[in-house]
Every structure is written in C-alpha cells, then in structure tokens.
Design a protein around this motif. Structure first.
Motif, PDB file in Angstrom:
ATOM      1  N   ALA A   1     -27.353  38.041 -27.265  1.00  0.00           N
ATOM      2  CA  ALA A   1     -28.175  38.622 -26.209  1.00  0.00           C
ATOM      3  C   ALA A   1     -27.427  38.606 -24.884  1.00  0.00           C
ATOM      4  CB  ALA A   1     -29.493  37.859 -26.089  1.00  0.00           C
ATOM      5  N   GLU A   2     -26.679  37.562 -24.631  1.00  0.00           N
ATOM      6  CA  GLU A   2     -25.926  37.444 -23.383  1.00  0.00           C
ATOM      7  C   GLU A   2     -24.745  36.515 -23.597  1.00  0.00           C
ATOM      8  OE1 GLU A   2     -28.086  37.021 -19.601  1.00  0.00           O
ATOM      9  OE2 GLU A   2     -26.824  35.259 -19.197  1.00  0.00           O
ATOM     10  N   THR A   3     -23.635  36.852 -22.959  1.00  0.00           N
ATOM     11  CA  THR A   3     -22.477  35.982 -22.990  1.00  0.00           C
ATOM     12  C   THR A   3     -21.664  36.241 -21.741  1.00  0.00           C
ATOM     13  OG1 THR A   3     -20.675  35.155 -24.384  1.00  0.00           O
ATOM     14  CG2 THR A   3     -20.879  37.545 -24.183  1.00  0.00           C
ATOM     15  N   GLY A   4     -20.738  35.333 -21.458  1.00  0.00           N
ATOM     16  CA  GLY A   4     -19.868  35.563 -20.314  1.00  0.00           C
ATOM     17  C   GLY A   4     -18.939  36.729 -20.580  1.00  0.00           C
ATOM     18  N   SER A   5     -18.210  36.666 -21.680  1.00  0.00           N
ATOM     19  CA  SER A   5     -17.241  37.699 -22.039  1.00  0.00           C
ATOM     20  C   SER A   5     -17.046  37.698 -23.538  1.00  0.00           C
ATOM     21  CB  SER A   5     -15.902  37.427 -21.333  1.00  0.00           C
ATOM     22  OG  SER A   5     -14.831  38.091 -21.959  1.00  0.00           O
ATOM     23  N   THR A   6     -17.200  38.855 -24.158  1.00  0.00           N
ATOM     24  CA  THR A   6     -16.962  38.931 -25.607  1.00  0.00           C
ATOM     25  C   THR A   6     -15.505  38.643 -25.925  1.00  0.00           C
ATOM     26  OG1 THR A   6     -16.633  41.339 -25.491  1.00  0.00           O
ATOM     27  CG2 THR A   6     -18.868  40.547 -26.008  1.00  0.00           C
ATOM     28  N   ASN A   7     -14.585  39.071 -25.058  1.00  0.00           N
ATOM     29  CA  ASN A   7     -13.182  38.761 -25.307  1.00  0.00           C
ATOM     30  C   ASN A   7     -12.943  37.255 -25.283  1.00  0.00           C
ATOM     31  OD1 ASN A   7     -12.155  41.443 -25.574  1.00  0.00           O
ATOM     32  ND2 ASN A   7     -10.326  40.849 -24.436  1.00  0.00           N
ATOM     33  N   ALA A   8     -13.526  36.577 -24.296  1.00  0.00           N
ATOM     34  CA  ALA A   8     -13.350  35.128 -24.223  1.00  0.00           C
ATOM     35  C   ALA A   8     -13.932  34.444 -25.453  1.00  0.00           C
ATOM     36  CB  ALA A   8     -14.005  34.587 -22.952  1.00  0.00           C
ATOM     37  N   ASP A   9     -15.061  34.941 -25.943  1.00  0.00           N
ATOM     38  CA  ASP A   9     -15.670  34.364 -27.143  1.00  0.00           C
ATOM     39  C   ASP A   9     -14.750  34.508 -28.356  1.00  0.00           C
ATOM     40  OD1 ASP A   9     -17.868  33.807 -25.591  1.00  0.00           O
ATOM     41  OD2 ASP A   9     -19.087  35.461 -26.369  1.00  0.00           O
ATOM     42  N   VAL A  10     -14.152  35.687 -28.506  1.00  0.00           N
ATOM     43  CA  VAL A  10     -13.289  35.915 -29.667  1.00  0.00           C
ATOM     44  C   VAL A  10     -11.963  35.181 -29.512  1.00  0.00           C
ATOM     45  CG1 VAL A  10     -12.164  37.680 -31.086  1.00  0.00           C
ATOM     46  CG2 VAL A  10     -14.434  38.110 -30.151  1.00  0.00           C
ATOM     47  N   VAL A  11     -11.456  35.077 -28.293  1.00  0.00           N
ATOM     48  CA  VAL A  11     -10.247  34.279 -28.060  1.00  0.00           C
ATOM     49  C   VAL A  11     -10.490  32.834 -28.492  1.00  0.00           C
ATOM     50  CG1 VAL A  11      -8.807  33.249 -26.251  1.00  0.00           C
ATOM     51  CG2 VAL A  11      -9.245  35.703 -26.240  1.00  0.00           C
ATOM     52  N   GLU A  12     -11.638  32.294 -28.123  1.00  0.00           N
ATOM     53  CA  GLU A  12     -11.979  30.924 -28.516  1.00  0.00           C
ATOM     54  C   GLU A  12     -12.047  30.793 -30.032  1.00  0.00           C
ATOM     55  OE1 GLU A  12     -15.536  27.597 -27.807  1.00  0.00           O
ATOM     56  OE2 GLU A  12     -15.658  29.571 -26.858  1.00  0.00           O
ATOM     57  N   ALA A  13     -12.652  31.791 -30.689  1.00  0.00           N
ATOM     58  CA  ALA A  13     -12.735  31.767 -32.147  1.00  0.00           C
ATOM     59  C   ALA A  13     -11.347  31.851 -32.776  1.00  0.00           C
ATOM     60  CB  ALA A  13     -13.612  32.916 -32.644  1.00  0.00           C
ATOM     61  N   ALA A  14     -10.475  32.678 -32.202  1.00  0.00           N
ATOM     62  CA  ALA A  14      -9.112  32.807 -32.728  1.00  0.00           C
ATOM     63  C   ALA A  14      -8.371  31.479 -32.627  1.00  0.00           C
ATOM     64  CB  ALA A  14      -8.363  33.893 -31.974  1.00  0.00           C
ATOM     65  N   ARG A  15      -8.534  30.798 -31.510  1.00  0.00           N
ATOM     66  CA  ARG A  15      -7.865  29.497 -31.332  1.00  0.00           C
ATOM     67  C   ARG A  15      -8.381  28.460 -32.320  1.00  0.00           C
ATOM     68  NH1 ARG A  15      -8.164  29.903 -24.782  1.00  0.00           N
ATOM     69  NH2 ARG A  15      -6.127  30.908 -24.453  1.00  0.00           N
TER      70      ARG A  15
ATOM     71  N   THR B   1     -17.999  44.951 -26.798  1.00  0.00           N
ATOM     72  CA  THR B   1     -17.635  44.379 -28.098  1.00  0.00           C
ATOM     73  C   THR B   1     -16.170  43.999 -28.121  1.00  0.00           C
ATOM     74  OG1 THR B   1     -17.719  44.724 -30.499  1.00  0.00           O
ATOM     75  CG2 THR B   1     -17.078  46.615 -29.161  1.00  0.00           C
ATOM     76  N   SER B   2     -15.851  42.972 -28.891  1.00  0.00           N
ATOM     77  CA  SER B   2     -14.472  42.538 -29.082  1.00  0.00           C
ATOM     78  C   SER B   2     -14.254  42.204 -30.546  1.00  0.00           C
ATOM     79  CB  SER B   2     -14.166  41.299 -28.225  1.00  0.00           C
ATOM     80  OG  SER B   2     -14.330  41.575 -26.849  1.00  0.00           O
ATOM     81  N   VAL B   3     -13.040  42.454 -31.010  1.00  0.00           N
ATOM     82  CA  VAL B   3     -12.711  42.215 -32.419  1.00  0.00           C
ATOM     83  C   VAL B   3     -11.465  41.338 -32.511  1.00  0.00           C
ATOM     84  CG1 VAL B   3     -13.720  44.421 -33.096  1.00  0.00           C
ATOM     85  CG2 VAL B   3     -11.261  44.278 -32.667  1.00  0.00           C
ATOM     86  N   LEU B   4     -11.363  40.608 -33.596  1.00  0.00           N
ATOM     87  CA  LEU B   4     -10.220  39.733 -33.849  1.00  0.00           C
ATOM     88  C   LEU B   4      -9.324  40.343 -34.915  1.00  0.00           C
ATOM     89  CD1 LEU B   4      -8.600  37.125 -33.611  1.00  0.00           C
ATOM     90  CD2 LEU B   4     -10.250  36.035 -35.155  1.00  0.00           C
ATOM     91  N   LEU B   5      -8.057  40.561 -34.551  1.00  0.00           N
ATOM     92  CA  LEU B   5      -7.064  41.112 -35.466  1.00  0.00           C
ATOM     93  C   LEU B   5      -5.906  40.124 -35.602  1.00  0.00           C
ATOM     94  CD1 LEU B   5      -6.982  44.750 -34.020  1.00  0.00           C
ATOM     95  CD2 LEU B   5      -8.353  43.910 -35.937  1.00  0.00           C
ATOM     96  N   ARG B   6      -5.355  40.060 -36.803  1.00  0.00           N
ATOM     97  CA  ARG B   6      -4.200  39.200 -37.055  1.00  0.00           C
ATOM     98  C   ARG B   6      -3.112  40.031 -37.748  1.00  0.00           C
ATOM     99  NH1 ARG B   6      -4.956  33.903 -35.895  1.00  0.00           N
ATOM    100  NH2 ARG B   6      -7.103  33.116 -35.687  1.00  0.00           N
ATOM    101  N   PRO B   7      -2.489  40.945 -36.992  1.00  0.00           N
ATOM    102  CA  PRO B   7      -1.509  41.849 -37.608  1.00  0.00           C
ATOM    103  C   PRO B   7      -0.244  41.162 -38.088  1.00  0.00           C
ATOM    104  CG  PRO B   7      -1.501  42.082 -35.225  1.00  0.00           C
ATOM    105  CD  PRO B   7      -2.672  41.214 -35.556  1.00  0.00           C
ATOM    106  N   GLY B   8      -0.013  39.925 -37.634  1.00  0.00           N
ATOM    107  CA  GLY B   8       1.191  39.224 -38.064  1.00  0.00           C
ATOM    108  C   GLY B   8       1.052  38.520 -39.399  1.00  0.00           C
ATOM    109  N   GLU B   9      -0.139  38.599 -40.002  1.00  0.00           N
ATOM    110  CA  GLU B   9      -0.363  37.959 -41.289  1.00  0.00           C
ATOM    111  C   GLU B   9      -0.341  38.999 -42.412  1.00  0.00           C
ATOM    112  OE1 GLU B   9      -3.963  35.730 -41.127  1.00  0.00           O
ATOM    113  OE2 GLU B   9      -3.194  34.307 -39.638  1.00  0.00           O
ATOM    114  N   ALA B  10       0.284  38.646 -43.519  1.00  0.00           N
ATOM    115  CA  ALA B  10       0.301  39.538 -44.680  1.00  0.00           C
ATOM    116  C   ALA B  10      -1.084  39.550 -45.330  1.00  0.00           C
ATOM    117  CB  ALA B  10       1.341  39.072 -45.690  1.00  0.00           C
TER     118      ALA B  10
END
Length: 291
Positions: free
Chosen positions: A37-51, A86-95
């Motif tokens: 419903a609300e967040t600071g930044s979708t990019n920041a949320d996905v960056v945190e998930a990626a980490r 919206t923000s998405v998480l991609l991992r292009p360096g992984e096979a």
C-alpha cells in the motif's frame, strides 16, 4: 472513509491476487510479486531483498511511494494510486541452465535500463494508444513531456566471486492531474497518460503489459548472451529514441556540458554525439533536446 483506497473512484486499488495470477510462475514470467500500500521506495525495497539473497524474479509494486528516487538522487513521488511504481530484481550474471542462459558479463548490464525503456514504450503504445518515445537513456516522452522514468541500480554480490544483481525501477504517471505533476529540475515539462489523452488509464492492464514486455525483452537479451545487437534490442531502442538525430545539450555528471548532434547509440548503449571536439560516446548525463 479517510485513507480508503476507494475514496477516489478514478484511482481504484490494484489487486495483488489478480496480478499474481497473471504474472507469477507457473503461468507468468515472474517468480514473486509483492504489492504494498505504501513504501519509501520500491527500488530500495528490492535492493534490500537482493542483499539478503533474494533470487531473480522478484517484483515489488507500491500504490504510493514516499521517498521514490529518480536518476542522480532526484525525488519521484505521486499521489496514492495515481501512477505505477514498480521495481524488479534481475541477476544477469548467474547462469540459468534450464533456459540455456549463460552469465552475462557486467559491462553488458548497462543495457538493462534501456531495455526497460523499450518495454515501457511498447506497453504505453499498445494500451494507451499514445505515441511514446524515449529521451536517452530512458525517460518516456509524450508530446515532448516526461511521463515516466527508469532507474537501474547495481547491487554488489555477497562475495567477490558472486556477480552483482541489478534492480530496475519504473515510475509512470497514469492519472496525475495538472496540479499534481512533479517539477523537473532540468526544465522538461511533465505529463500523465490521462492528461495526454490515453485510450486507457487502468493501471492493472498497464502494469501487466509493462512487466510482460520487460520479461520478454530480458529473455531475448539473455538468449543472445547479453548481446543487444543480436537480440534486436539495440534496433528497437534506436527506433523508439527521440534523441537520435536531434541537436542536444548534455549535462555530464562532472558538471561539464556538451553540445552537438546525437547520431546514434553504440553497441554498449552509449549515446553518440557529433560535437565540435569530435565524436563523443557518453555513458551518462542529462540530455536536453534543443528545439
């Protein structure tokens, strides 16, 4: 009811259940979708998930961002349910052996924000029926006004041997009214799909079309080993880019300014500018189209 998502009938809420049915595997191209419903930044949320080690394929969507970010640290905000964030998480360096995907070397990751721009143009053109173009690298223009932007961020791997992840965020103005439009520090006017006379402003099909186009182009790019030329991405980008062929003024990150004619985009996604000092290849900068 104050704060209810149904108080503004022109801006109905998105349905997480419907979006997941349409977009999440096994029947869709994405692995997991989180609607907030609300967040600071979708990019920041996905960056945190990626980490934290989240696998590729996460999508985060927010009805409202309170601290959305654009390129060079600029703010990107809109009223609740008035746009797509919206923000998405991609991992292009992984096979990905089951898809025949080999790792893409990090120098190729620069194409990912441009890829998102092409997907955005396709979604807006198909559903909103508007002549959308891109200002290099990835601002969406309608009648020379900015309607959307793309921000890509690299997230270092957890170890030196682990390739970085890439978070790609998209902010699209859908039903913003004239008095709600953000100011652009470079002076480019803003608009929304509704103000531009879009044939459709329903965010649900717009978001589905955007995420499907993004997944399709990402798959084509990965199928080609990250080669933007072989995948057709470079050709599609140049066809959608309003900057190519224009007189431009480019404000570089170090404060310098370049003027010249944008002549194309090279295989690495850099803007080619014919300037008085010769041909320049620019990897970053704010482009202003000179009328």
């Amino acid at each position: 009811m104050p704060g209810s998502p149904y108080t503004d009938l022109d801006r109905p809420p998105l349905s997480a259940a419907r979006l997941r049915r349409a977009l999440v595997a096994p029947h869709g191209p994405w692995r997991r979708l989180d609607l907030r419903a609300e967040t600071g930044s979708t990019n920041a949320d996905v960056v945190e998930a990626a980490r934290a080690g989240e696998p590729e394929g996460l999508v985060v969507v927010a009805e409202r961002q309170t601290a959305g970010r654009g390129r060079r640290g600029r703010a990107w905000q809109s009223p609740p349910r008035a746009g797509i964030a919206t923000s998405v998480l991609l991992r292009p360096g992984e096979a990905v052996p089951e898809r025949g995907w080999s790792p893409v070397p990090p120098p190729g990751y620069g194409w990912l924000p441009l890829l998102a721009g092409v997907a955005l143009v396709e979604a807006v053109a198909r559903l909103a029926e508007l002549d959308a173009r891109l200002k290099w690298p990835n601002d969406l223009l309608i009648d020379s006004a900015k309607c959307a932007g793309v921000l890509a961020e690299s997230v270092p791997g957890g170890s030196p041997a682990q390739p970085p992840a890439v978070v790609v965020g998209v902010g699209l103005n859908v039903t913003l009214r004239a008095d709600e439009l953000p100011e652009n520090p470079t002076g480019l006017p803003a608009t929304s799909l509704q103000l531009a006379g879009a044939a459709a402003t329903d965010r649900d099909p717009l978001l589905r079309a955007l995420l499907r186009a993004l997944a399709d182009w990402y798959a084509r790019w990965r199928d080609a080993g990250g080669d933007a030329v072989a995948s057709g991405l470079r050709e599609a980008y140049v066809a959608a880019c309003a900057t190519v062929g224009r007189q431009v003024r480019v404000l570089l990150p170090d404060g310098r300014e370049v003027r010249g004619t944008a002549t194309g985009v090279d295989p690495d996604g850099q803007l080619l500018v014919d300037a008085p000092q010769g041909e320049l290849r620019l990897a970053a900068g704010d482009v202003l189209h000179i009328r």
